[in-house]
Scaffold this motif. Structure first.
Motif, PDB file in Angstrom:
ATOM      1  N   PRO A 512       0.816  -1.216   0.000  1.00 19.10           N
ATOM      2  CA  PRO A 512       0.000   0.000   0.000  1.00 19.10           C
ATOM      3  C   PRO A 512       0.855   1.275   0.000  1.00 19.10           C
ATOM      4  CG  PRO A 512      -0.722  -1.557   1.697  1.00 19.10           C
ATOM      5  CD  PRO A 512       0.595  -2.032   1.211  1.00 19.10           C
ATOM      6  N   PHE A 513       0.235   2.395  -0.430  1.00 14.29           N
ATOM      7  CA  PHE A 513       0.928   3.678  -0.465  1.00 14.29           C
ATOM      8  C   PHE A 513       0.101   4.720   0.274  1.00 14.29           C
ATOM      9  CE2 PHE A 513      -2.097   4.253  -3.833  1.00 14.29           C
ATOM     10  CZ  PHE A 513      -2.321   5.627  -3.933  1.00 14.29           C
ATOM     11  N   ARG A 514       0.793   5.799   0.660  1.00 19.00           N
ATOM     12  CA  ARG A 514       0.092   6.870   1.360  1.00 19.00           C
ATOM     13  C   ARG A 514       0.018   8.140   0.511  1.00 19.00           C
ATOM     14  NH1 ARG A 514      -1.208   6.979   6.540  1.00 19.00           N
ATOM     15  NH2 ARG A 514       0.294   5.320   7.016  1.00 19.00           N
ATOM     16  N   GLU A 515       1.160   8.559  -0.081  1.00 19.62           N
ATOM     17  CA  GLU A 515       1.185   9.810  -0.828  1.00 19.62           C
ATOM     18  C   GLU A 515       1.402   9.600  -2.322  1.00 19.62           C
ATOM     19  OE1 GLU A 515       4.163  12.223   0.963  1.00 19.62           O
ATOM     20  OE2 GLU A 515       3.004  12.571   2.810  1.00 19.62           O
ATOM     21  N   ALA A 570      -9.281   6.494   1.035  1.00 18.71           N
ATOM     22  CA  ALA A 570      -8.459   5.301   1.249  1.00 18.71           C
ATOM     23  C   ALA A 570      -9.237   4.071   0.795  1.00 18.71           C
ATOM     24  CB  ALA A 570      -8.095   5.188   2.731  1.00 18.71           C
ATOM     25  N   LYS A 590      -4.566   2.417  -1.251  1.00 16.76           N
ATOM     26  CA  LYS A 590      -4.218   3.706  -0.665  1.00 16.76           C
ATOM     27  C   LYS A 590      -4.557   3.685   0.813  1.00 16.76           C
ATOM     28  CE  LYS A 590      -4.919   8.682  -0.791  1.00 16.76           C
ATOM     29  NZ  LYS A 590      -5.736   9.818  -1.249  1.00 16.76           N
ATOM     30  N   LYS A 591      -3.585   4.068   1.648  1.00 15.05           N
ATOM     31  CA  LYS A 591      -3.810   4.091   3.089  1.00 15.05           C
ATOM     32  C   LYS A 591      -4.607   5.310   3.504  1.00 15.05           C
ATOM     33  CE  LYS A 591       0.436   1.628   4.323  1.00 15.05           C
ATOM     34  NZ  LYS A 591       1.696   1.689   5.090  1.00 15.05           N
TER      35      LYS A 591
END
Length: 591
Positions: A512-515, A570, A590-591
């Motif tokens: 997963p990714f955040r930005e 998210a 997406k986190k």
């Protein structure tokens, strides 16, 4: 790879084949209908055998018209409808009926001539004992597997896909386990054939099994019983356990069966609406990396005797589930076949017996099967054949047709190729990439987006209701994002050579990714490449412009915003990359 393919008859001296506590008795009933101007349903006879716990009828010599049928009714009210085609599927017999009587009625269609003969009946034989010499050993190696449910009802409530697990029976006895694959075939251990189907006439698989009454096997409704065709040969392979000597040499193989419609017009997958996904079992290195006891698996199994794991329980012939953990293959197996050790699955399992052979070994809490249970042993090691075996997986993939392609919106692979363990995620992928004339197997669920099939293909829904073009509200999510990344492998299997499965992988990192997430693909950008992001309802949320990614591969970067530059919520998103010829898909979280 070098494999020894042989049929293991069993462990001589450790168990014996069951004494068949039943018999077939000649029966003489004949009815020939007179041509009628009107359709009629008339009771013909009641077949009885006082004291028998079940009845099965045989109809050798029966001839039915195209729209006429037999209607059978047991002592408990259970019914079975048999047309001419059903009699052929059942080899001119009925399902098993609990109790000692069955009513036989005939629906005679107008203008059709029918001949009904009850030629034999199978009944309980009180003179024969129910014996199976089974050896059970507790042992002390490690932590034993835990029973995670105590009744079949609670198991299927907590694990709906457990409805896809059945047991084999010959009437008085029931044993071994079979389960429904994504194409509707029944997967079992090779002993289901050698020790049960071939040797002891276990020719029916049952689902939704009721509890036994003491030691008396109780059968489900005839609608949940299916006759079997044997379409492949049994495969068995030898394991050699370290520091154990030849006493603990064992085998673990597979057998595939073709279940026939049972009178409802449905096969098990169509009626149960459940199945098990397919995935490679983890490698030895992966199990070591995750640490001892951290890779949990569930085993869904039936047994025959009360010396099976939950000893003494009067419902021992119903469905069980036990949870345990994987063990590294290299630590317990001698390298007899060099690199073949990873084709087996090993796990903590301190019991001995083969009556639960064939059970699916699944990643804990999901319907993702990674192997076929064979047995436990005195070393407390459960073992089975892993689905990393290309021969096993491809035989299952091509069971009904060598030109087979699979689609599963909730498939667990991030690099779909159309293989049974890497199904396409979208119907559009099958429409664009499947070969002409392909058999396209859709897992039950809802597939977003309108799709046009402009080439000859056969679309099949063998394991659940399929809807194409609607929002996937209520779609099944038994696996999907709950599978850890180490369970997924990117490369197509080496033996998969369809033109539609080019060696193309779309990868996303971090995931997963955040930005921001980088989406890479290995083909060049000299063609018209489009990259789109979809939410799980199939609605496009972003279109990305290809560029040369920092990794040196061709790709794009997505900052998690939509067409208007607003951050998306998210959750799980689908990435589609089209190179002008084919569309490739992966998932990002997406986190």
């Amino acid at each position: 790879m070098k494999l020894i393919n042989l049929l293991l008859i069993g462990f001589i001296g450790l168990y014996s084949l069951p004494t068949v506590a039943q018999k077939r008795v000649s029966y003489a009933f004949t009815h020939q209908s007179i041509l009628s101007k009107e359709a009629q349903l008339n009771m013909l006879t009641e077949v009885t055998q006082p004291g028998s716990s079940f009845l099965r009828l045989y109809f050798k010599g029966t001839e039915l018209g195209e729209t006429s049928y037999l209607l059978l009714e047991g002592a408990d009210g259970a019914q079975q409808k048999l047309r001419a085609v059903d009699l052929q599927n059942w080899n001119y017999s009925s399902a098993y009926f609990n109790g000692d009587r069955v009513k036989v009625s005939l629906f005679a269609a107008a203008g059709e001539k029918n001949t009904v003969r009850v030629s034999e009946i199978k009944v309980t034989d009180p003179q024969a004992g129910l014996t199976r010499n089974t050896r059970w050993t507790g042992g002390t190696l490690g932590t034993p597997p835990q029973p995670v449910a105590s009744t079949a009802g609670s198991i299927t409530e907590n694990y709906p896909y457990a409805k896809a697990v059945g047991r084999f029976t010959n009437g008085s006895l029931a044993g071994s386990t079979g389960w429904i694959a994504p194409n509707g075939a029944i997967v079992a251990n090779d002993r289901a054939y050698s020790d049960y189907v071939s040797e002891a006439s276990y020719d029916i698989i049952e689902f939704n099994v009721p509890p036994s009454v003491g030691t008396t096997v109780m059968h489900p409704s005839p609608q949940d019983q299916y006759p079997l065709l044997t379409r492949t040969s049994p495969h068995s392979f030898v394991l050699d356990f370290k520091n154990a000597g030849n006493e603990y040499n064992s085998g673990a193989g597979w057998m595939l069966f073709d279940p026939q419609p049972n009178g409802t017009g449905l096969r098990p997958g169509e009626r149960q609406q459940e199945y098990f996904r397919i995935a490679n079992n983890p490698r030895n290195s992966t199990i070591n990396e995750q640490g001892d006891g951290n890779m949990l698996v569930d085993i869904f199994h039936y047994g025959e005797t009360n010396s099976d794991y939950l000893a003494g329980n009067t419902t021992y012939r119903t469905l069980r589930v036990s949870q345990t953990h994987l063990l590294p293959q290299n630590s317990y197996l001698n390298p007899v076949f060099t690199d073949d050790r990873e084709l087996f699955v090993l796990y903590q399992l301190p019991w001995w017996g083969i009556t639960d052979a064939g059970a699916p070994i699944t990643f804990a809490g999901t319907n993702v099967a990674i192997g076929i249970h064979n047995a436990g042993n005195d070393l407390n090691l459960g073992h089975g054949r892993g689905l990393r075996d290309d021969v096993l997986r491809n035989e299952l993939n091509d069971f009904y047709d060598p030109n087979s392609v699979y689609v599963d919106f909730d498939g667990v692979s991030n690099s779909p190729t159309g293989e049974i363990h890497r199904p396409y995620l979208f119907a559009s992928q099958a429409a664009g990439s499947a070969p002409n004339g392909a058999q396209v197997y859709f897992a039950g669920g809802t597939y977003p987006g309108a799709v046009t099939f402009n080439r000859p293909m056969t679309l099949r829904a063998p394991v659940g209701t399929v809807k194409i073009g609607a929002s996937p509200v209520g779609a099944r999510k038994a696996a999907g994002s709950s599978i850890p990344s180490y369970w997924q492998e990117g490369a197509p299997s080496s033996s998969f050579d369809r033109e539609s499965a080019e060696d193309v992988q779309v990868r996303a990192y971090p995931n997963p990714f955040r930005e921001q997430v980088e989406i890479n693909y290995p083909f060049a950008e000299d063609g018209a490449i489009s990259v789109q992001i979809f939410n799980l309802t199939g609605v496009p949320v972003a279109t990305l412009t290809p560029n040369n990614a920092a990794s040196g591969q061709n790709g794009v970067q997505w900052n998690g915003t939509d067409h208007n530059g607003m951050p998306v919520p998210a959750g799980l998103y689908l990435v589609q990359v089209n190179n002008g010829k084919q569309t490739f898909t992966t998932k990002v979280m997406k986190k």
